[in-house]
Scaffold this motif. Structure first.
Motif, mmCIF file in Angstrom:
data_model
loop_
_atom_site.group_PDB
_atom_site.id
_atom_site.type_symbol
_atom_site.label_atom_id
_atom_site.label_comp_id
_atom_site.label_asym_id
_atom_site.label_seq_id
_atom_site.Cartn_x
_atom_site.Cartn_y
_atom_site.Cartn_z
ATOM 1 N N LEU A 79 48.515 -28.679 -17.124
ATOM 2 C CA LEU A 79 48.518 -30.113 -17.409
ATOM 3 C C LEU A 79 48.447 -30.930 -16.116
ATOM 4 C CD1 LEU A 79 51.334 -30.171 -20.131
ATOM 5 C CD2 LEU A 79 48.863 -30.409 -20.523
ATOM 6 N N VAL A 81 50.224 -32.879 -14.343
ATOM 7 C CA VAL A 81 51.576 -33.367 -14.069
ATOM 8 C C VAL A 81 52.151 -32.570 -12.904
ATOM 9 C CG1 VAL A 81 52.005 -34.018 -16.476
ATOM 10 C CG2 VAL A 81 52.641 -31.720 -15.692
ATOM 11 N N THR A 134 52.925 -36.787 -20.987
ATOM 12 C CA THR A 134 52.010 -36.610 -19.862
ATOM 13 C C THR A 134 51.609 -37.950 -19.250
ATOM 14 O OG1 THR A 134 50.148 -36.454 -21.429
ATOM 15 C CG2 THR A 134 51.102 -34.393 -20.641
ATOM 16 N N TYR A 227 44.997 -39.044 -18.568
ATOM 17 C CA TYR A 227 46.172 -38.167 -18.447
ATOM 18 C C TYR A 227 46.889 -38.046 -19.799
ATOM 19 C CZ TYR A 227 45.058 -39.593 -13.716
ATOM 20 O OH TYR A 227 44.391 -39.869 -12.545
ATOM 21 N N GLY A 231 47.891 -34.460 -23.123
ATOM 22 C CA GLY A 231 49.088 -34.006 -23.830
ATOM 23 C C GLY A 231 48.761 -33.381 -25.171
#
Length: 428
Positions: A79, A81, A134, A227, A231
């Motif tokens: 992801l 992040v 996210t 972004y 998720g």
């Protein structure tokens, strides 16, 4: 904002946010593949099309993922992040919801193998907690001080709750005619809740203007959209892991903006590329309501682009008349041999009741759309009854009680008298 025409493999990350989004190295035009630096961007300035996150994944094993927390953060290496919890804001740790084996509904519909991915288990009872998690991590990295969104209800709940947990301000925009339950459950978290006279598309246009006007507002589904959308991949990851690290044969997914469907497909493709699951054919089906079915209409007509419509359906969480990801939904369902179908409000209510009565799962209207389309696609012969099938329930029916209020209730009202009860129960 710098750009490159190189492939992801050759791309050298640059800009002030390089290296701060875990395995993410760039933003990529979904139309041309052109790469640009990471930042608070959602639109490719050359094509005016959407951007998505591009990655350079390191080695990731099943064992690595299985050792992670029972939340979407077990997939943090996949992801955009920061990799460690200490680098991310405090959050509600959504995800890792149940994949329920259906016996009763499968038997009712003559389906050989049916699963229900039940995202009611999330902190605010919908899959939107995943995308907000996210987006919130990105907002912190990019320096936004206020989290915001345009919402048909579930996203408003998720943004308000996540902001409260993270200790940051939030401003949430909704159409004024939302279900009362979603309005109250958003306001309860202390967000600044702004109701707009108009439908979701009107709300979204205003939020796009505000995003350009305010540099302190991080709109999860506007300037943070690239972004935020990632998720949704975690639903696809979880389905595969919970099936024993394999992909299902066919999946039925509700379509609002279309982002959920496209990201489940992206998750499956990433798992294949990483060697975490075996490559196999699978089919993806989209589900809409006839009162807001631009993607289903485009699919039936053979179009590549959906024509905007004015929503008129009880499925308000799917009431997006100009869905941003419609062209990509159409590409995916055609590539995989799936379809996009739509059902009436009456069929939606029947779908809610069918799932509740057979499996004890009380879905909101979006879940009713998915189940009703499952029935329709089977009746039309487009779904294979012998194939392993997953349907996604994105939210809790307690949020949309108005949809069934005129259809269910007490079977009888009687005096507290045993004789009367015997007579009544015999007649029911």
């Amino acid at each position: 904002m710098t750009a490159s025409t190189s492939t992801t493999r050759d791309y050298v990350p640059s800009g002030p946010f390089a290296g701060r989004f875990g395995p993410a190295i760039a933003l990529k035009s979904r139309e041309t593949g052109r790469l640009t630096e990471l930042g608070p961007f959602s639109i490719d300035p050359e094509t005016f099309g959407p951007l998505e996150v591009a990655y350079d994944f390191g080695p990731v094993t099943r064992k690595d993922i299985e050792a992670g927390p029972a939340s979407l953060w077990r997939y943090a290496p996949l992801l955009p992040v920061p990799r460690t919890a200490e680098e991310r804001p405090a959050d509600l740790s959504p995800g890792w919801t149940r994949l329920l084996k259906s016996e009763n509904l499968a038997r009712r519909l003559n389906l050989k193998n049916l699963w229900i991915k039940d995202d009611r288990d999330n902190p605010t009872h919908s899959f939107k907690d995943r995308v907000v998690a996210t987006a919130l991590a990105a907002a912190k990295t990019l320096g936004y001080t206020t989290l915001s969104c345009a919402s048909t209800g579930n996203l408003a709940n998720a943004v308000a709750a996540a902001s409260a947990r993270a200790g940051i301000d939030s401003v949430v925009f909704i159409p004024e005619n939302l279900e009362q339950g979603k309005i109250l459950t958003s306001a309860a978290y202390g967000t600044k809740l702004i109701a707009i006279k108009g439908n979701y598309d009107d709300v979204n246009r205003l939020c796009s203007e505000i995003a350009d006007d305010r540099d302190d507002y991080g709109f999860v589904n506007v300037n943070l959209r690239a972004y935020y959308a990632e998720g949704s991949k975690t639903l696809g990851y979880e389905i595969a892991e919970q099936l024993g690290w394999r992909l299902p044969d066919q999946v039925v997914i509700p379509v609002a903006s279309g982002s959920l469907l496209t990201k489940v497909d992206k998750a499956f493709q990433e798992l294949i590329a990483l060697g975490l699951v075996e490559a196999k054919p699978y089919r993806i089906f989209g589900a809409q309501a006839t009162g807001c079915s631009p993607v289903a209409e485009a699919f039936d007509a053979g179009w590549d682009v959906a024509k905007p419509v004015r929503p008129d359906t009880i499925a308000k969480s799917l009431a997006i008349g100009n869905p941003a990801d419609a062209p990509f939904v159409l590409d995916i369902v055609r590539r995989t041999g799936g379809a996009v179908a739509a059902v009436s409000d009456a069929e939606i209510v029947a779908g809610i009741r069918l799932l509740a009565e057979t499996e004890g799962v009380f879905a909101e209207t979006a879940g009713g759309v998915t189940v009703a389309n499952l029935v329709k696609l089977l009746d039309d012969g487009r779904l294979d009854p012998d194939a392993e099938t997953v349907v996604i329930n994105t939210g809790d029916g307690l949020k949309t009680l108005d949809a069934i209020a005129d259809h269910v209730g007490p079977a009888a009202t009687i005096d507290p008298d045993l004789r009367i009860f015997r007579q009544t129960i015999a007649a029911l």
